[in-house]
Design a protein around this motif. Sequence first.
Motif, short mmCIF file in Angstrom:
data_model
loop_
_atom_site.label_atom_id
_atom_site.label_comp_id
_atom_site.label_asym_id
_atom_site.label_seq_id
_atom_site.Cartn_x
_atom_site.Cartn_y
_atom_site.Cartn_z
N LEU A 21 54.65 -6.42 19.88
CA LEU A 21 54.39 -5.62 21.08
C LEU A 21 55.69 -5.31 21.82
CD1 LEU A 21 52.35 -4.47 23.27
CD2 LEU A 21 52.55 -6.69 24.37
N THR A 22 56.53 -6.32 22.02
CA THR A 22 57.73 -6.09 22.84
C THR A 22 58.85 -5.41 22.05
OG1 THR A 22 58.55 -8.32 22.36
CG2 THR A 22 57.27 -8.06 24.36
N GLY A 23 58.83 -5.51 20.73
CA GLY A 23 59.90 -4.93 19.91
C GLY A 23 60.77 -6.05 19.36
N ILE A 24 60.77 -6.19 18.04
CA ILE A 24 61.50 -7.29 17.40
C ILE A 24 63.01 -7.14 17.65
CG2 ILE A 24 62.03 -8.35 15.14
CD1 ILE A 24 59.14 -7.58 14.33
N ASP A 25 63.47 -5.90 17.81
CA ASP A 25 64.89 -5.65 18.06
C ASP A 25 65.36 -6.19 19.41
OD1 ASP A 25 63.08 -3.64 18.94
OD2 ASP A 25 64.74 -2.30 19.37
N ILE A 26 64.44 -6.27 20.38
CA ILE A 26 64.85 -6.71 21.73
C ILE A 26 65.38 -8.15 21.64
CG2 ILE A 26 64.10 -7.10 24.13
CD1 ILE A 26 63.70 -4.19 23.41
N GLY A 27 64.57 -9.03 21.07
CA GLY A 27 64.99 -10.43 20.94
C GLY A 27 66.19 -10.56 20.01
N TYR A 28 66.22 -9.73 18.97
CA TYR A 28 67.32 -9.78 17.99
C TYR A 28 68.66 -9.47 18.67
CZ TYR A 28 70.35 -8.35 14.16
OH TYR A 28 71.41 -8.21 13.31
N HIS A 29 68.69 -8.35 19.42
CA HIS A 29 69.94 -7.95 20.10
C HIS A 29 70.37 -9.00 21.12
CE1 HIS A 29 70.41 -4.26 18.06
NE2 HIS A 29 69.36 -3.66 18.59
N LYS A 71 69.75 -12.18 21.04
CA LYS A 71 70.29 -13.36 20.34
C LYS A 71 71.66 -13.05 19.74
CE LYS A 71 67.08 -16.81 19.33
NZ LYS A 71 67.13 -18.03 18.58
N THR A 72 71.83 -11.86 19.16
CA THR A 72 73.11 -11.50 18.54
C THR A 72 74.24 -11.58 19.57
OG1 THR A 72 71.90 -10.00 17.11
CG2 THR A 72 74.26 -9.70 17.17
N GLU A 73 73.95 -11.01 20.75
CA GLU A 73 74.99 -11.01 21.80
C GLU A 73 75.25 -12.43 22.28
OE1 GLU A 73 75.60 -8.15 24.63
OE2 GLU A 73 75.70 -6.66 23.04
N ARG A 74 74.19 -13.20 22.40
CA ARG A 74 74.33 -14.58 22.87
C ARG A 74 75.14 -15.42 21.87
NH1 ARG A 74 74.64 -17.32 27.43
NH2 ARG A 74 73.73 -19.40 27.30
N TYR A 75 74.84 -15.21 20.59
CA TYR A 75 75.52 -15.98 19.54
C TYR A 75 77.02 -15.64 19.52
CZ TYR A 75 76.73 -17.74 14.91
OH TYR A 75 77.34 -18.39 13.87
N ALA A 76 77.33 -14.34 19.71
CA ALA A 76 78.73 -13.93 19.73
C ALA A 76 79.46 -14.63 20.86
CB ALA A 76 78.83 -12.41 19.90
N GLU A 77 78.75 -14.92 21.92
CA GLU A 77 79.36 -15.54 23.09
C GLU A 77 79.49 -17.06 22.94
OE1 GLU A 77 77.54 -13.97 26.69
OE2 GLU A 77 77.98 -15.91 27.63
#
Length: 286
Positions: free
Chosen positions: A233-241, A243-249
């Motif tokens: 419902l919310t969009g799998i990409d939302i959580g993915y992006h 997490k990706t940004e968080r992991y980079a940090e």
Amino acid sequence: MRLTIIGSGAMGSQIAMVSALSGHDVVLYDLDPDAPARAVTSLRHRLDRQVDKGRRSREDVDAAFARLGVVSDLESAVADADLVIEAVVERVSVKRDLFARIGRVCPQHTVLASNSSSIVPSKLADASGRPDRFCNIHFFNPALVMKGVEVVRGQETSDATMTTAVEYVEGLGKQPIVLEKEIFGFVANRVLNAVRDEAISLHEGGYASVEAIDAACRTALGYPMGPFELMDLTGIDIGYHSKTERYAETGDPADRPSRSVTELVEAGHLGRKTGRGWYTYETAGD
Ligand code: 3HC
């Protein structure tokens, strides 16, 4: 109040609609000039169904659409705004560029807010040149329905800005959830993400199917939807992006997007909006 909503995806368009339904004059802007018209058509269908069900009057709905305008140039879109809410992709750099442009042209008094589901206001506020008039106003999907809205104070957000944001949320008939101190993911998504990550880990470990885990949450825990249905419902990409940004940090392996989510995003299976995610849908859309 005059509102400008930046981004006409599922969140932006529904935030625009709830605001117009509550009597605000709303301008909707999207980088893709064709997107707002598509969003308005989809809102029309949804609101027509509510009129048919007797949930709202035809007059109220027509009046709300009359208050909802589409502007295709960013500078004009924010020129008269009292409050701007950004609901674009979950990328810090994209949001910072946007707020820098908006901060240069909107009126002095304008309050700027991000609808980000996780990025704290202080990562964005300085780019706008007005960190005291900046906060996060975080709606939940579907924004037309969900009552709770997080209002997050950044390190430099003024009391007046918090009051504007809280009064706006209350005026929509929604429940403000105030965070006086910012934290990545805020409150609701931190709780939700813990459940989601556990669900994905159980699935990847082969313990139970997506369907079984969703059924457990619905029928044993009383959730309205299971975590996989909700991601669709919310969009799998939302959580993915996010997490990706968080992991980079952080570099923390716990923040890395999971294998199965990465595979879905790379294949373009983002959930209901693309017609396929964890589940397959007959038609794409919200
Ligand atoms: N958009 C707008 N309205 C919707 C909708 C959608 N995608 N889906 C359903 N609705 C409306 C329906 O029109 C209906 O309205 P009505 O009562 O006026 O007729 C109402 O919601 C109930 O819909 P249904 O009867 O079809 O279905 P349900 O009773 O199963 O409710 C639901 C659907 C409201 C989505 C419910 O399943 C639910 O509450 N799910 C959990 C949603 C949730 O947890 N949201 C938070 C997600 S996290 C998030 O958003 C954070 C973000 O940052 C990623």
